[in-house]
Design a protein around this motif. Sequence first.
Motif, mmCIF file in Angstrom:
data_model
loop_
_atom_site.group_PDB
_atom_site.id
_atom_site.type_symbol
_atom_site.label_atom_id
_atom_site.label_comp_id
_atom_site.label_asym_id
_atom_site.label_seq_id
_atom_site.Cartn_x
_atom_site.Cartn_y
_atom_site.Cartn_z
ATOM 1 N N ASN A 158 0.830 -1.220 0.000
ATOM 2 C CA ASN A 158 0.000 0.000 0.000
ATOM 3 C C ASN A 158 0.858 1.261 0.000
ATOM 4 O O ASN A 158 0.558 2.234 -0.685
ATOM 5 C CB ASN A 158 -0.915 0.023 1.225
ATOM 6 N N SER A 159 1.932 1.247 0.788
ATOM 7 C CA SER A 159 2.811 2.427 0.865
ATOM 8 C C SER A 159 3.411 2.732 -0.499
ATOM 9 O O SER A 159 3.462 3.893 -0.929
ATOM 10 C CB SER A 159 3.941 2.200 1.873
ATOM 11 N N LEU A 160 3.871 1.682 -1.170
ATOM 12 C CA LEU A 160 4.511 1.889 -2.473
ATOM 13 C C LEU A 160 3.479 2.318 -3.517
ATOM 14 O O LEU A 160 3.736 3.222 -4.318
ATOM 15 C CB LEU A 160 5.232 0.618 -2.911
ATOM 16 N N ALA A 161 2.290 1.696 -3.483
ATOM 17 C CA ALA A 161 1.240 2.069 -4.442
ATOM 18 C C ALA A 161 0.810 3.520 -4.226
ATOM 19 O O ALA A 161 0.666 4.297 -5.176
ATOM 20 C CB ALA A 161 0.036 1.139 -4.288
ATOM 21 N N PHE A 162 0.645 3.881 -2.961
ATOM 22 C CA PHE A 162 0.242 5.250 -2.612
ATOM 23 C C PHE A 162 1.298 6.244 -3.105
ATOM 24 O O PHE A 162 0.982 7.248 -3.741
ATOM 25 C CB PHE A 162 0.077 5.339 -1.088
ATOM 26 N N MET A 163 2.559 5.914 -2.843
ATOM 27 C CA MET A 163 3.649 6.818 -3.252
ATOM 28 C C MET A 163 3.676 6.977 -4.764
ATOM 29 O O MET A 163 3.788 8.087 -5.283
ATOM 30 C CB MET A 163 4.977 6.262 -2.752
ATOM 31 N N LEU A 164 3.559 5.861 -5.468
ATOM 32 C CA LEU A 164 3.654 5.895 -6.931
ATOM 33 C C LEU A 164 2.538 6.755 -7.527
ATOM 34 O O LEU A 164 2.793 7.630 -8.365
ATOM 35 C CB LEU A 164 3.550 4.458 -7.458
ATOM 36 N N VAL A 165 1.312 6.536 -7.068
ATOM 37 C CA VAL A 165 0.177 7.293 -7.606
ATOM 38 C C VAL A 165 0.318 8.774 -7.263
ATOM 39 O O VAL A 165 0.097 9.646 -8.109
ATOM 40 C CB VAL A 165 -1.156 6.730 -7.051
ATOM 41 N N VAL A 166 0.722 9.054 -6.039
ATOM 42 C CA VAL A 166 0.839 10.458 -5.630
ATOM 43 C C VAL A 166 1.953 11.153 -6.408
ATOM 44 O O VAL A 166 1.778 12.275 -6.900
ATOM 45 C CB VAL A 166 1.081 10.558 -4.106
ATOM 46 N N VAL A 167 3.105 10.499 -6.549
ATOM 47 C CA VAL A 167 4.232 11.140 -7.250
ATOM 48 C C VAL A 167 3.852 11.415 -8.703
ATOM 49 O O VAL A 167 4.035 12.537 -9.208
ATOM 50 C CB VAL A 167 5.496 10.248 -7.156
ATOM 51 N N ILE A 168 3.298 10.410 -9.369
ATOM 52 C CA ILE A 168 2.955 10.601 -10.790
ATOM 53 C C ILE A 168 1.829 11.631 -10.932
ATOM 54 O O ILE A 168 1.937 12.592 -11.694
ATOM 55 C CB ILE A 168 2.542 9.252 -11.427
ATOM 56 N N GLY A 169 0.774 11.439 -10.150
ATOM 57 C CA GLY A 169 -0.383 12.320 -10.277
ATOM 58 C C GLY A 169 -0.066 13.757 -9.908
ATOM 59 O O GLY A 169 -0.462 14.695 -10.606
ATOM 60 N N GLN A 170 0.658 13.923 -8.822
ATOM 61 C CA GLN A 170 0.929 15.286 -8.352
ATOM 62 C C GLN A 170 1.894 16.008 -9.282
ATOM 63 O O GLN A 170 1.758 17.203 -9.510
ATOM 64 C CB GLN A 170 1.498 15.219 -6.932
ATOM 65 N N THR A 171 2.858 15.281 -9.834
ATOM 66 C CA THR A 171 3.812 15.904 -10.752
ATOM 67 C C THR A 171 3.083 16.379 -12.010
ATOM 68 O O THR A 171 3.263 17.526 -12.451
ATOM 69 C CB THR A 171 4.923 14.893 -11.117
ATOM 70 N N ILE A 172 2.247 15.513 -12.564
ATOM 71 C CA ILE A 172 1.530 15.888 -13.791
ATOM 72 C C ILE A 172 0.567 17.038 -13.515
ATOM 73 O O ILE A 172 0.546 18.039 -14.242
ATOM 74 C CB ILE A 172 0.767 14.663 -14.355
ATOM 75 N N LEU A 173 -0.197 16.923 -12.440
ATOM 76 C CA LEU A 173 -1.210 17.952 -12.168
ATOM 77 C C LEU A 173 -0.568 19.304 -11.865
ATOM 78 O O LEU A 173 -1.014 20.342 -12.381
ATOM 79 C CB LEU A 173 -2.086 17.511 -10.987
ATOM 80 N N SER A 174 0.467 19.293 -11.064
ATOM 81 C CA SER A 174 1.061 20.586 -10.685
ATOM 82 C C SER A 174 1.756 21.238 -11.888
ATOM 83 O O SER A 174 1.713 22.463 -12.026
ATOM 84 C CB SER A 174 2.027 20.419 -9.507
ATOM 85 N N LEU A 175 2.350 20.422 -12.766
ATOM 86 C CA LEU A 175 2.957 20.994 -13.968
ATOM 87 C C LEU A 175 1.872 21.557 -14.888
ATOM 88 O O LEU A 175 2.019 22.669 -15.429
ATOM 89 C CB LEU A 175 3.790 19.923 -14.696
ATOM 90 N N ALA A 176 0.786 20.814 -15.018
ATOM 91 C CA ALA A 176 -0.309 21.283 -15.876
ATOM 92 C C ALA A 176 -0.888 22.596 -15.335
ATOM 93 O O ALA A 176 -1.132 23.544 -16.094
ATOM 94 C CB ALA A 176 -1.396 20.221 -15.960
ATOM 95 N N LEU A 177 -1.073 22.662 -14.020
ATOM 96 C CA LEU A 177 -1.599 23.899 -13.422
ATOM 97 C C LEU A 177 -0.630 25.055 -13.635
ATOM 98 O O LEU A 177 -1.042 26.184 -13.951
ATOM 99 C CB LEU A 177 -1.826 23.694 -11.918
ATOM 100 N N ALA A 178 0.656 24.761 -13.455
ATOM 101 C CA ALA A 178 1.658 25.832 -13.600
ATOM 102 C C ALA A 178 1.676 26.364 -15.021
ATOM 103 O O ALA A 178 1.724 27.581 -15.246
ATOM 104 C CB ALA A 178 3.036 25.299 -13.203
#
Lengths: 437, 278
Positions: free
Chosen positions: B53-73
């Motif tokens: 769960n920790s690894l799955a959570f990290m992977l989804v958050v890292v990928i999702g947050q990187t894409i979303l924050s770049l798109a917003l920026a």
Amino acid sequence: MTPAQHLPSPGRGPGRRSVLTALGAAGTGAALAACGGPGSGSGGATAAPDPGGDVSGTVNFYHWRSEDKAVLEELAAEFSAQHDGVTLEQTIDPSEQYQSTAAQKARDGEIGDVLTAFRGTQLDQFADLGIFTDMSDVPYLEDYQGDLIGPGQYEGTQLGLPYQLVFNMPLLNIDLAEKAGVSEVPGDWDAYLDLLDKLAGSGVTPIAWPGNDPASAFQIINSLVMNNGPDAEMFAKIESGQYRATDDWWITCLTQFQELSGYFQDNFSGSGIDGVLSLFTQEKAAILPTGSYQIGQVRSAGAEFALDLSPVMTNAAGEEPTYEGIFNSTFILGVNSQAKNPEGAAAWIEFLSDPVHAAAYGDGTTQHVTVKDVEYENPDLQALAPWQTRNTLLAPRFQFIDLDIRSAVENSLVAVATGTSPEQAAEEAQALVEEKL
Amino acid sequence: MVYVWFVLWPTVQAFQFSITDWDGLSADFSWVGLENYRTLITGDSVFARAVGNSLAFMLVVVIGQTILSLALAVALLRSTRISIALRALFFFPTVLSSVAVAFIWSFVYDPTFGLANRLLLAVGLGSWQQPWLGDQQMAIYYLALVQIWFHAGQMMVVYIAGLQQIPQELYDAAALDGAGRWQKFRHLTFPLVQPATVIVVAYTTIQSFKAFDLIIASTGGGPNHATEILATLIYDSAFRNFEMGYAAAQSVIFMVIIAAITLLQRRAVSLASGGSNR
């Protein structure tokens, strides 16, 4: 500066700085487990002080029930009036926090001249650490119903006095049941299913189950097993390895629970206690399968309908059930062996043990108490008072000492409710139990 | 000296506790050698689930947050009144405490009265309604969405700072060469914003492992350990089951996992950097 200038050189393995950085980040995880060291030892229980000594100063009362704060303040004012110059102060932690840190905080006596314990694991912990004094000979022991304060004993010694009497059984909206055409609380499994069918037919959700709030959701386990279990110690014996979660009696419980789950609200596995309380108080659901301790919240939300307790009766029609319901006595009051004000602590517990003060506490919190000869004014407490003398079983859920084992067994209920077969859920639970044995 | 006292010493002490059966409170404990580690690795399926769960959570958050924050920026880079207002709006969750965030989202996810299911019903998608945090397969990902929502605004600011460092002349030259918006993003923006990406990925990784308070306040690790991560499991072992020695062993393994991921990230960045220099 180009982007590449921020970065380490390519083609090199991790350097000394990389390793130190990694260790630095990782150290935060390790620090969690290193936040304390082995503590001081414990001794046998010393005798609790007798009340009636020279009472002065401040008495600290350490507990977990923030909802009782106002009532206790009123009682504290009266206590101060009785004992000139004495002040009672409350230290309140949320129940989860209290379970995990109370022993650590109270063991040096800085807080908690009087403190409370949950039945089971926490009382055992207090006993092992010598936090509670021996109350076996205190004079106000006579004020309590002897058959209700057993959970305050440890290895035959009365270490504390369970103050609250709780009935961990489903609450039934009698008005909705009568509208659906049922006039009696069900006394067997067929009658229970008949009630649920009629409630569903009348357009309400029969049972609002808080599947995502373990503390509330699994109260139902108590009445589910009371007449299915082979004896009163069924969960203690799962934990000791004498019984297994794959035994027929537990599979029967799981099968019946799966049947009950067909009467829960939609998407029940994600529901928290606030959501199901709303369903119940708004009369969109007829049964709240938690316990009498939530009557106060139901009334605070404005509900005015008639209530009764309706345990899950699993016995066949015509078969005499072993037990009629479930009770638990908790909020175990004790005197801290390191109390800074032991005389004041004894005086406060004696004060609470008086039937008049116990009635004030009960009425103010909508909780029954274990003190004898209490006359309640609260109509719900009066209505449910007959349960105090009925043939009820001490809630078996709290027989579990290992919380991982408890969680494994309880979670098999979620599994069957969400589609797993009872046999498979039982096997998975037993596998987890065996990992812990 | 400070490093030794605050980092190395707790690490050594954690290992010391991990080879005992200490309960965290009493003075009595026994040395059990590597027994706690043996149990964790070979006989604790909940621990294995928490690692997954920790690894799955990290992977989804890292990928999702990187894409979303770049798109917003990229979307809000220009300083118009509307974009400045929107930046503030997206940054707002960052100022909330994680417990408040958990509280808010538990209302959103409530299957009976929650906003998520009501919205689905309102737009005619009632059959898509979910138990959300009660779904044992998906609950960890729904919490990952909350984590992404929580920190995306903060990472957006990092990306905006990175984007503002890129000279406008490069875009003008690319336009003269006939590059479209996507080509400009792919061949100019994305490579040149790489330093910001390094920061975002590293920070997001750390944040995802620190999601303890969000998860404890939202689900407590349930249902049935579906959202159990290593931090919540260690807390349970240490402070609910009073198995401090066992919790220390879990912490040491947690430490090794974080160290391995940190080193892998740095290695990946090294390789990426080498590639960009060729």
